[in-house]
Design a protein around this motif. Structure first.
Motif, PDB file in Angstrom:
ATOM      1  N   UNK A  60       0.778  -1.220   0.000  1.00  0.00           N
ATOM      2  CA  UNK A  60       0.000   0.000   0.000  1.00  0.00           C
ATOM      3  C   UNK A  60       0.820   1.286   0.000  1.00  0.00           C
ATOM      4  N   UNK A  61       1.884   1.377   0.765  1.00  0.00           N
ATOM      5  CA  UNK A  61       2.626   2.635   0.770  1.00  0.00           C
ATOM      6  C   UNK A  61       3.109   3.005  -0.629  1.00  0.00           C
ATOM      7  N   UNK A  62       3.593   2.027  -1.353  1.00  0.00           N
ATOM      8  CA  UNK A  62       4.047   2.303  -2.708  1.00  0.00           C
ATOM      9  C   UNK A  62       2.867   2.693  -3.591  1.00  0.00           C
ATOM     10  N   UNK A  63       1.774   1.977  -3.446  1.00  0.00           N
ATOM     11  CA  UNK A  63       0.600   2.310  -4.246  1.00  0.00           C
ATOM     12  C   UNK A  63       0.144   3.740  -3.987  1.00  0.00           C
ATOM     13  N   UNK A  64       0.120   4.088  -2.746  1.00  0.00           N
ATOM     14  CA  UNK A  64      -0.358   5.442  -2.418  1.00  0.00           C
ATOM     15  C   UNK A  64       0.612   6.486  -2.960  1.00  0.00           C
ATOM     16  N   UNK A  65       1.878   6.154  -2.925  1.00  0.00           N
ATOM     17  CA  UNK A  65       2.876   7.056  -3.471  1.00  0.00           C
ATOM     18  C   UNK A  65       2.640   7.258  -4.966  1.00  0.00           C
ATOM     19  N   UNK A  66       2.388   6.161  -5.666  1.00  0.00           N
ATOM     20  CA  UNK A  66       2.158   6.230  -7.106  1.00  0.00           C
ATOM     21  C   UNK A  66       0.863   6.983  -7.406  1.00  0.00           C
ATOM     22  N   UNK A  67      -0.152   6.708  -6.629  1.00  0.00           N
ATOM     23  CA  UNK A  67      -1.431   7.404  -6.836  1.00  0.00           C
ATOM     24  C   UNK A  67      -1.266   8.908  -6.710  1.00  0.00           C
ATOM     25  N   UNK A  68      -0.501   9.305  -5.708  1.00  0.00           N
ATOM     26  CA  UNK A  68      -0.285  10.733  -5.479  1.00  0.00           C
ATOM     27  C   UNK A  68       0.574  11.328  -6.580  1.00  0.00           C
ATOM     28  N   UNK A 125       3.932   1.186 -12.972  1.00  0.00           N
ATOM     29  CA  UNK A 125       4.301   2.452 -12.346  1.00  0.00           C
ATOM     30  C   UNK A 125       4.899   2.209 -10.958  1.00  0.00           C
ATOM     31  N   UNK A 126       4.318   1.250 -10.267  1.00  0.00           N
ATOM     32  CA  UNK A 126       4.836   0.913  -8.938  1.00  0.00           C
ATOM     33  C   UNK A 126       6.264   0.385  -9.037  1.00  0.00           C
ATOM     34  N   UNK A 127       6.477  -0.487 -10.002  1.00  0.00           N
ATOM     35  CA  UNK A 127       7.819  -1.051 -10.173  1.00  0.00           C
ATOM     36  C   UNK A 127       8.823   0.035 -10.514  1.00  0.00           C
ATOM     37  N   UNK A 128       8.380   0.960 -11.336  1.00  0.00           N
ATOM     38  CA  UNK A 128       9.224   2.068 -11.737  1.00  0.00           C
ATOM     39  C   UNK A 128       9.611   2.912 -10.512  1.00  0.00           C
ATOM     40  N   UNK A 129       8.593   3.241  -9.721  1.00  0.00           N
ATOM     41  CA  UNK A 129       8.835   4.045  -8.513  1.00  0.00           C
ATOM     42  C   UNK A 129       9.770   3.309  -7.565  1.00  0.00           C
ATOM     43  N   UNK A 130       9.574   2.007  -7.508  1.00  0.00           N
ATOM     44  CA  UNK A 130      10.399   1.157  -6.667  1.00  0.00           C
ATOM     45  C   UNK A 130      11.858   1.228  -7.073  1.00  0.00           C
ATOM     46  N   UNK A 131      12.065   1.155  -8.365  1.00  0.00           N
ATOM     47  CA  UNK A 131      13.433   1.153  -8.889  1.00  0.00           C
ATOM     48  C   UNK A 131      14.110   2.493  -8.613  1.00  0.00           C
ATOM     49  N   UNK A 132      13.401   3.561  -8.922  1.00  0.00           N
ATOM     50  CA  UNK A 132      13.963   4.891  -8.696  1.00  0.00           C
ATOM     51  C   UNK A 132      14.259   5.109  -7.217  1.00  0.00           C
ATOM     52  N   UNK A 133      13.282   4.734  -6.405  1.00  0.00           N
ATOM     53  CA  UNK A 133      13.437   4.904  -4.963  1.00  0.00           C
ATOM     54  C   UNK A 133      14.637   4.146  -4.439  1.00  0.00           C
ATOM     55  N   UNK A 134      14.794   2.922  -4.897  1.00  0.00           N
ATOM     56  CA  UNK A 134      15.897   2.089  -4.441  1.00  0.00           C
ATOM     57  C   UNK A 134      17.242   2.719  -4.725  1.00  0.00           C
ATOM     58  N   UNK A 135      17.377   3.321  -5.904  1.00  0.00           N
ATOM     59  CA  UNK A 135      18.650   3.934  -6.267  1.00  0.00           C
ATOM     60  C   UNK A 135      18.955   5.149  -5.399  1.00  0.00           C
ATOM     61  N   UNK A 136      17.912   5.967  -5.202  1.00  0.00           N
ATOM     62  CA  UNK A 136      18.086   7.135  -4.337  1.00  0.00           C
ATOM     63  C   UNK A 136      18.531   6.703  -2.949  1.00  0.00           C
ATOM     64  N   UNK A 137      17.875   5.663  -2.475  1.00  0.00           N
ATOM     65  CA  UNK A 137      18.180   5.205  -1.123  1.00  0.00           C
ATOM     66  C   UNK A 137      19.597   4.697  -1.002  1.00  0.00           C
ATOM     67  N   UNK A 138      19.995   3.911  -1.962  1.00  0.00           N
ATOM     68  CA  UNK A 138      21.331   3.339  -1.891  1.00  0.00           C
ATOM     69  C   UNK A 138      22.374   4.452  -1.831  1.00  0.00           C
ATOM     70  N   UNK A 139      22.192   5.440  -2.678  1.00  0.00           N
ATOM     71  CA  UNK A 139      23.112   6.569  -2.680  1.00  0.00           C
ATOM     72  C   UNK A 139      23.142   7.243  -1.316  1.00  0.00           C
ATOM     73  N   UNK A 140      21.952   7.393  -0.781  1.00  0.00           N
ATOM     74  CA  UNK A 140      21.855   8.074   0.508  1.00  0.00           C
ATOM     75  C   UNK A 140      22.580   7.304   1.609  1.00  0.00           C
ATOM     76  N   UNK A 141      22.310   6.013   1.690  1.00  0.00           N
ATOM     77  CA  UNK A 141      22.955   5.220   2.751  1.00  0.00           C
ATOM     78  C   UNK A 141      24.460   5.232   2.574  1.00  0.00           C
ATOM     79  N   UNK A 142      24.888   5.173   1.340  1.00  0.00           N
ATOM     80  CA  UNK A 142      26.330   5.184   1.115  1.00  0.00           C
ATOM     81  C   UNK A 142      26.947   6.507   1.536  1.00  0.00           C
TER      82      UNK A 142
END
Length: 811
Positions: free
Chosen positions: A90-98, A115-132
């Motif tokens: 749901x969190x991803x779905x709501x993100x995509x809906x918004x 769209x959810x998968x796309x958001x997932x992929x983009x989000x994952x990359x941002x996150x990885x960069x951030x944690x690093x």
RNA sequence: GGGCGCUUAGCUCAGCUGGUCAGAGCAUCUCGUUUACACCGAGAGGGUCAGAGGUCCGAAUCCUCUAGCGCCCACCA
């Protein structure tokens, strides 16, 4: 060897990026499956990638966990530190809906999931960069995503296992429902919302023609009223028991029943039961087999059962009904009450009746309490939150969601005999909606008329499996990993998901493996804004960690994270970040000084033969620091461990020892033995300081290590070195060496000079020392050089510093 | 209504298995160009440890109650 003096400044922006890459390239954080070393495995929260903006609170909770990981790595453990992204549900779905301003009813399922998968992929990359950029020492080769095949397979196998054990049921009944997200929910998905409303007193008419009021905050439930209840001992209403009452406006009759749990002092003492307003209603509905009158549909509008009000939204219906009640509405009291809202969207949750999948948890409360007792809680008081949640648990865990983006149920229904048909293990993962039904048809009657389950699983159905996902539990052939990392050593998380993530993970491991998922759990508090408020976008108090890192460095931000005692909330405090930044500079400068004197120095154990009192003192203080450091870090009290190193480094090492040792390093007349002892001490102390700081500030410590110590130490990285242990031989006591007297003298002379507004270097003529415990002449050189006296003499002291120590200062 | 946490110098917080426990950092004030560092150093001022009782030779530290703040839970129909 790099010449540290040629490096004017430490450019953290450049160097932090450099070391991130270096660590990655050299696989410093890699879990080694072949190693014989003891494993330390950590279960970390997979963040929702849809939380596109991370704030400083996230940075705090992840780095706090990470301090411990780095500590364990430097304690010689084979660290298994994975990272996951929770990208289903749901969190991803709501993100995509918004983001795309769509909703699932107007988009095809495939489009939506893409769209959810796309958001997932983009989000994952941002996150990885951030944690690093934060320096989080995750082994990225262990990355998992909860929507990937591996996790789907694990979730479906979990489902099948529980189903086969009889712990999962598909049943129709009242279920918590979000009208906005249009899906069933679990109890843990609810938040409280306090609201101002009215308690409405509404007259019902009874068979005998008399009237009596009920009190309700929800008049729109009038058409769902199925009974009135009163306490049999209530003289006002007992006479109605067994009679009928007429529901105002809707003009149908409901029975009046007795229930001695009804509190006569509560409301009016006459209680209206509807299907369904709350848990009370459901309880009585079940117990007394009341009629069912469902007046809300899935979208939160009134149904035909509500007559003229059909089609109205709940709020509109309430308003209209109150108006239409006219003289039946005898009174309205303004009150504030608490209602349950869906935590993801804030919509008030309702009850409707639909078939859903449930995991039995309510019947096993004793098991959960027992498991909670077995678990080591850090800090201890967090356990009470768990116990309280179990205590209040009322509903079984509803795991089905009427959504798109999630793990499908591996389920078909036989149209002919009603049998539930499951795929075999080696077919997993399956999506029944896009895959042909099992060839052999119904496992019971052989019918080919199989209907796929369209619901998807609750996101917690997957994330509750993170220890098992990491351990490859779903591949029974891979026993090795399971044996090595499971149960995991440690779970780290924040307190607000005790009722969800922690609880559900315990449920799963208990059911699947009859064990705890981990040995220890470490619960962090929240990072709050400067004023102590929760950080949220709507409050406009969002502090972006990227900006802090840019301005002050990741090490400095981490330094702030290490401020709070474990489990306590921590306010963001830019001043503290600045202190972190200063500590980095101080480390850099002190190291520059020390290393410049060690350039030709080759460390060897034998150089400690001629240690002088100052050396022995600082080495002893270092041992005390190491002791306190381990004592605290071993129970995850990183903040206290940090304090120990910090005060040793700043107060003891820099402000005193370095001053005490300078004259020996600069003076050409110093004996080689004395110089060697000083260098031995400097080497050891600085090296240990760097190591002890390394879990908190991994970048600056690596930088300095690589500039010098690596040449003699030969590890690839400071983070692969072993933390020092207390060397008892270096501990001294007061009987052995009363160096504390020297510190008293130093302090007194500094105070004297400050009171006279003298420079600390101003030379005075004579210091007379009267010392009983120790021979003052052992310290003559030190005192003379450090305090700038022409001569130090033994004699009668005038100022008493301790029972054994008097001095006289002569200008 | 219940539970948990918090309430200690101007600020952010340690200390809370009872007796150098009244602390640290920041801020404030004074002083100091000392060859690692002025992103520094030396020194100073500043708190009846939320309030009230109690236990004890002795309490910030244990017990009881009260107040305020925060979080979680709960059926105000």
């Amino acid at each position: 060897m790099a010449n540290i003096n040629e490096l004017k400044n430490y450019d953290f922006t450049l160097r932090e990026k450099y070391w991130q890459q270096f660590w990655e390239d050299n696989q410093i954080y890699k879990y080694d499956p072949a190693s014989q070393k003891e494993v330390f495995s950590i279960d970390t929260p997979p963040p929702y990638v849809s939380a596109s903006h991370l704030h400083v609170g996230h940075a705090m909770s992840y780095t706090q966990a990470e301090f411990v990981v780095r500590y364990k790595r430097m304690m010689g453990f084979n660290v298994f530190y994975p990272m996951g992204f929770d990208d289903n549900g749901l969190p991803t779905e709501r993100f995509v809906e918004k983001k795309y301003k769509i909703d699932k009813s107007h988009t095809s399922k495939k489009e939506f999931i893409d769209l959810c998968l796309q958001a997932t992929k983009e989000g994952g990359e941002t996150y990885k960069k951030f944690w690093q950029s934060l320096g989080v020492s995750v082994d990225w080769s262990l990355l998992y995503s909860t929507i990937n095949e591996h996790c789907q397979r694990t979730s479906q196998r979990s489902f099948i296992d529980l189903f086969q054990k009889g712990l999962i049921e598909h049943k129709e009944g009242p279920v918590i429902w979000c009208p906005k997200c249009q899906t069933a929910l679990a109890q843990s998905d609810l938040d409280d919302l306090e609201q101002n409303t009215f308690l409405n007193y509404i007259d019902f008419k009874f068979e005998d023609g008399t009237t009596a009021p009920i009190a309700t905050t929800r008049p729109e439930l009038l058409p769902a009223c199925v009974a009135l209840y009163t306490n049999s001992k209530d003289p006002r209403f007992a006479k109605y028991i067994g009679k009928k009452a007429k529901v105002p406006i809707f003009n149908y009759e409901v029975p009046v029943l007795s229930d001695d749990n009804v509190d006569p002092a509560f409301g009016t003492g006459l209680m209206m039961v509807c299907t369904f307003g709350d848990g009370e209603d459901i309880e009585r509905w079940k117990r007394d087999s009341l009629e069912t009158r469902i007046v809300f549909d899935k979208a939160g509008r009134l149904t035909d059962k509500a007559g003229d009000y059909a089609g109205l939204k709940i709020n509109e219906a309430r308003k209209q009904i109150l108006e239409d009640l006219k003289e039946n509405l005898v009174k309205q009291d303004a009150i504030s009450n608490v209602c349950n809202v869906h935590e993801r969207c804030g919509t008030i949750a309702e009850f409707i009746v639909t078939p859903q999948w449930f995991i039995n948890v309510v019947d096993h409360k004793a098991d959960w309490i027992k498991r909670g007792d077995e678990l080591n809680w850090y800090p201890k008081f967090m356990k009470s939150k768990f116990d309280a949640w179990i205590d209040g648990l009322k509903w079984d865990w509803c795991i089905s969601r009427q959504r798109y983006y999630g793990v499908p149920f591996p389920v078909w229904y036989c149209d002919d005999c009603g049998q539930i048909v499951l795929p075999s293990d080696d077919e997993l993962p399956v999506d029944p909606t896009s895959l042909a039904a099992p060839k052999n048809g119904c496992s019971k009657c052989g019918s080919k008329k199989l209907r796929p389950e369209h619901d998807v699983m609750d996101t917690w159905m997957t994330s509750s499996l993170t220890p098992l996902i990491n351990a490859n539990w779903q591949y029974p052939s891979d026993k090795n990993l399971m044996a090595k990392i499971y149960p995991m050593s440690l779970r780290v998380q924040a307190f607000e998901i005790i009722r969800t993530w922690l609880f559900y993970t315990i449920v799963k491991s208990h059911y699947h493996t009859d064990s705890l998922p981990w040995n220890d759990v470490m619960i962090s508090g929240w990072g709050l804004d400067e004023k102590g408020r929760k950080i949220s976008k709507s409050l406009g108090n969002f502090v972006e960690p990227e900006k802090i890192i840019e301005k002050y460095s990741a090490d400095a931000l981490r330094y702030w994270s290490a401020e709070s005692t474990l489990g306590q909330n921590l306010r963001y405090n830019e001043e503290e970040v600045k202190v972190g930044k200063r500590t980095i500079t101080k480390l850099w400068n002190a190291s520059k000084f020390v290393i410049s004197h060690l350039e030709e120095y080759q460390f060897q154990d034998s150089d400690n033969q001629h240690l002088e009192p100052a050396d022995r003192w600082i080495l002893s203080e270092l041992q005390k620091t190491i002791k306190a450091y381990h004592k605290n870090f071993s129970v995850y009290e990183y903040a206290k461990a940090k304090d120990a190193v910090n005060s040793f480094f700043w107060d003891k090492f820099c402000d005193n020892y370095l001053e005490f040792v300078k004259y020996r390093l600069y003076d050409e007349n110093t004996s080689e033995e004395s110089k060697a002892a000083a260098k031995w001490t400097l080497y050891k102390a600085l090296y240990n300081i760097l190591q002890l700081f390394a879990p908190i500030m991994p970048f600056i410590t690596e930088e300095i290590y690589q500039l010098y110590f690596i040449n003699q130490d030969k590890n690839i990285s400071i983070h692969l070195t072993q933390l020092p242990q207390v060397e008892k031989g270096l501990l001294i006591n007061d009987q052995e060496l009363k160096f504390s007297d020297i510190l008293l003298i130093v302090q007194e002379v500094r105070k004297y000079k400050a009171s006279k507004n003298y420079s600390i270097k101003k030379e005075l003529s004579e210091l007379i020392v009267e010392m009983t415990n120790d021979d003052a002449k052992n310290y003559t050189d030190l005192l003379k050089a450090v305090l700038s006296f022409q001569k130090i003499t033994a004699g009668k002291g005038e100022t008493t510093l301790s029972p054994d120590l008097k001095i006289t200062i002569k200008e």
